[in-house]
Design a protein around this motif. Structure first.
Motif, PDB file in Angstrom:
ATOM      1  N   GLU A 255      46.130   2.910 -57.489  1.00  0.00           N
ATOM      2  CA  GLU A 255      45.467   3.873 -56.599  1.00  0.00           C
ATOM      3  C   GLU A 255      44.020   3.448 -56.365  1.00  0.00           C
ATOM      4  OE1 GLU A 255      44.231   8.604 -56.371  1.00  0.00           O
ATOM      5  OE2 GLU A 255      45.578   7.943 -57.949  1.00  0.00           O
ATOM      6  N   GLU A 256      43.583   3.531 -55.117  1.00  0.00           N
ATOM      7  CA  GLU A 256      42.205   3.202 -54.758  1.00  0.00           C
ATOM      8  C   GLU A 256      41.603   4.328 -53.933  1.00  0.00           C
ATOM      9  OE1 GLU A 256      42.135  -1.667 -54.615  1.00  0.00           O
ATOM     10  OE2 GLU A 256      41.884  -0.567 -52.749  1.00  0.00           O
ATOM     11  N   LEU A 257      40.370   4.648 -54.256  1.00  0.00           N
ATOM     12  CA  LEU A 257      39.614   5.643 -53.510  1.00  0.00           C
ATOM     13  C   LEU A 257      38.200   5.110 -53.294  1.00  0.00           C
ATOM     14  CD1 LEU A 257      40.591   8.905 -55.446  1.00  0.00           C
ATOM     15  CD2 LEU A 257      41.468   8.162 -53.222  1.00  0.00           C
ATOM     16  N   TRP A 258      37.601   5.482 -52.179  1.00  0.00           N
ATOM     17  CA  TRP A 258      36.220   5.082 -51.923  1.00  0.00           C
ATOM     18  C   TRP A 258      35.292   5.697 -52.959  1.00  0.00           C
ATOM     19  CZ3 TRP A 258      34.395   1.376 -48.948  1.00  0.00           C
ATOM     20  CH2 TRP A 258      35.167   0.913 -47.882  1.00  0.00           C
ATOM     21  N   LEU A 259      34.469   4.864 -53.553  1.00  0.00           N
ATOM     22  CA  LEU A 259      33.393   5.315 -54.424  1.00  0.00           C
ATOM     23  C   LEU A 259      32.151   5.581 -53.577  1.00  0.00           C
ATOM     24  CD1 LEU A 259      31.786   5.717 -57.066  1.00  0.00           C
ATOM     25  CD2 LEU A 259      31.621   3.223 -57.232  1.00  0.00           C
ATOM     26  N   ALA A 260      31.817   4.617 -52.735  1.00  0.00           N
ATOM     27  CA  ALA A 260      30.610   4.723 -51.908  1.00  0.00           C
ATOM     28  C   ALA A 260      30.746   3.785 -50.714  1.00  0.00           C
ATOM     29  CB  ALA A 260      29.378   4.357 -52.725  1.00  0.00           C
ATOM     30  N   LYS A 261      30.071   4.158 -49.636  1.00  0.00           N
ATOM     31  CA  LYS A 261      30.147   3.371 -48.407  1.00  0.00           C
ATOM     32  C   LYS A 261      28.819   3.488 -47.671  1.00  0.00           C
ATOM     33  CE  LYS A 261      33.465   2.685 -44.704  1.00  0.00           C
ATOM     34  NZ  LYS A 261      34.658   3.217 -44.029  1.00  0.00           N
ATOM     35  N   VAL A 262      28.423   2.422 -46.993  1.00  0.00           N
ATOM     36  CA  VAL A 262      27.208   2.443 -46.182  1.00  0.00           C
ATOM     37  C   VAL A 262      27.337   3.576 -45.172  1.00  0.00           C
ATOM     38  CG1 VAL A 262      25.848   1.202 -44.466  1.00  0.00           C
ATOM     39  CG2 VAL A 262      26.755  -0.025 -46.442  1.00  0.00           C
ATOM     40  N   GLY A 263      26.304   4.380 -45.060  1.00  0.00           N
ATOM     41  CA  GLY A 263      26.344   5.461 -44.082  1.00  0.00           C
ATOM     42  C   GLY A 263      25.359   6.556 -44.401  1.00  0.00           C
ATOM     43  N   GLU A 264      25.492   7.627 -43.630  1.00  0.00           N
ATOM     44  CA  GLU A 264      24.626   8.789 -43.810  1.00  0.00           C
ATOM     45  C   GLU A 264      25.400   9.878 -44.535  1.00  0.00           C
ATOM     46  OE1 GLU A 264      21.386   8.790 -43.160  1.00  0.00           O
ATOM     47  OE2 GLU A 264      21.720   6.701 -42.567  1.00  0.00           O
ATOM     48  N   GLY A 265      24.703  10.603 -45.363  1.00  0.00           N
ATOM     49  CA  GLY A 265      25.314  11.693 -46.100  1.00  0.00           C
ATOM     50  C   GLY A 265      24.631  11.879 -47.435  1.00  0.00           C
ATOM     51  N   TYR A 266      25.211  12.752 -48.242  1.00  0.00           N
ATOM     52  CA  TYR A 266      24.638  13.070 -49.539  1.00  0.00           C
ATOM     53  C   TYR A 266      25.773  13.297 -50.524  1.00  0.00           C
ATOM     54  CZ  TYR A 266      21.938  15.399 -53.128  1.00  0.00           C
ATOM     55  OH  TYR A 266      21.351  15.707 -54.315  1.00  0.00           O
ATOM     56  N   PRO A 267      25.615  12.900 -51.760  1.00  0.00           N
ATOM     57  CA  PRO A 267      24.486  12.189 -52.359  1.00  0.00           C
ATOM     58  C   PRO A 267      24.473  10.724 -51.948  1.00  0.00           C
ATOM     59  CG  PRO A 267      26.197  12.491 -54.002  1.00  0.00           C
ATOM     60  CD  PRO A 267      26.663  13.193 -52.758  1.00  0.00           C
ATOM     61  N   LYS A 268      23.341  10.106 -52.153  1.00  0.00           N
ATOM     62  CA  LYS A 268      23.150   8.734 -51.733  1.00  0.00           C
ATOM     63  C   LYS A 268      22.545   7.915 -52.868  1.00  0.00           C
ATOM     64  CE  LYS A 268      22.153   6.617 -47.429  1.00  0.00           C
ATOM     65  NZ  LYS A 268      22.053   6.744 -46.046  1.00  0.00           N
ATOM     66  N   VAL A 269      22.984   6.659 -52.976  1.00  0.00           N
ATOM     67  CA  VAL A 269      22.375   5.685 -53.881  1.00  0.00           C
ATOM     68  C   VAL A 269      22.053   4.476 -53.009  1.00  0.00           C
ATOM     69  CG1 VAL A 269      22.723   4.152 -55.853  1.00  0.00           C
ATOM     70  CG2 VAL A 269      23.584   6.503 -55.943  1.00  0.00           C
ATOM     71  N   GLY A 270      20.771   4.230 -52.805  1.00  0.00           N
ATOM     72  CA  GLY A 270      20.378   3.164 -51.886  1.00  0.00           C
ATOM     73  C   GLY A 270      20.908   3.478 -50.501  1.00  0.00           C
ATOM     74  N   LYS A 271      21.595   2.515 -49.894  1.00  0.00           N
ATOM     75  CA  LYS A 271      22.135   2.709 -48.542  1.00  0.00           C
ATOM     76  C   LYS A 271      23.556   3.277 -48.548  1.00  0.00           C
ATOM     77  CE  LYS A 271      23.612  -2.143 -48.261  1.00  0.00           C
ATOM     78  NZ  LYS A 271      23.462  -3.401 -47.551  1.00  0.00           N
ATOM     79  N   TYR A 272      24.063   3.601 -49.728  1.00  0.00           N
ATOM     80  CA  TYR A 272      25.454   4.033 -49.870  1.00  0.00           C
ATOM     81  C   TYR A 272      25.578   5.543 -50.055  1.00  0.00           C
ATOM     82  CZ  TYR A 272      26.056  -0.919 -50.730  1.00  0.00           C
ATOM     83  OH  TYR A 272      26.032  -2.276 -50.606  1.00  0.00           O
TER      84      TYR A 272
END
Length: 160
Positions: free
Chosen positions: A49-66
């Motif tokens: 199973e795979e799920l997105w942890l983080a992706k470049v974009g806008e939103g919250y919460p954010k770590v750097g550009k992710y």
């Protein structure tokens, strides 16, 4: 285990997983598009199973550009509770994963359990959970020279 980004921590976790029986857990995989990193996915070692942890974009919460996907981290936190293998791999306890209180609690419970753990931690993090892991467990600092030997040592240790 810790080390700078890109040094081979996830690769080492995969070597251990492929070399031993009765191993569960997850790794964090880079996702690239046209040669550029666009994010990270959490990958369960047993089910795939795979799920997105983080992706470049806008939103919250954010770590750097992710943008961090808390619902994905929370899902993997629930999975942590059910892992029953001889060795549980958690790659990684880092700034993105630590945004989830459920993940932090699940990791604390896992640390308190009698399970054998192989955990990667962000090398510069000062989060209390990361500090606890660094203090209470044998800490390998991975680099280009020692990563293969460290993998062999971990495999020997759990092969019994």
């Amino acid at each position: 285990m810790t080390g700078r980004p890109g040094i081979g921590k996830t690769t080492l976790c995969m070597k251990v997983f492929k070399s031993l029986d009765d191993v569960e857990g997850f790794v964090t995989l880079e996702v690239r598009e046209k040669g550029r990193r666009i994010g990270f996915k959490l990958h369960d070692l047993k089910s795939g199973e795979e799920l997105w942890l983080a992706k470049v974009g806008e939103g919250y919460p954010k770590v750097g550009k992710y943008v961090v996907f808390l619902e994905s981290i929370d899902r993997f936190a629930e999975m942590l509770k059910g892992y029953s293998g001889n060795l549980v791999i958690v790659d990684e306890v880092g700034p993105m994963e630590l945004k989830s209180e459920r993940f932090v609690r699940a990791m604390e419970d896992l640390i308190e359990s009698p399970k054998n753990l192989l955990v990667t931690v962000h090398y510069r993090s000062r989060h209390p959970l990361v500090e606890r892991i660094k203090r209470e467990f044998e800490l390998y600092v991975i680099d280009e020279k020692n990563r293969d030997e460290v993998a062999r040592e971990i495999i020997r240790r759990f092969r019994g």
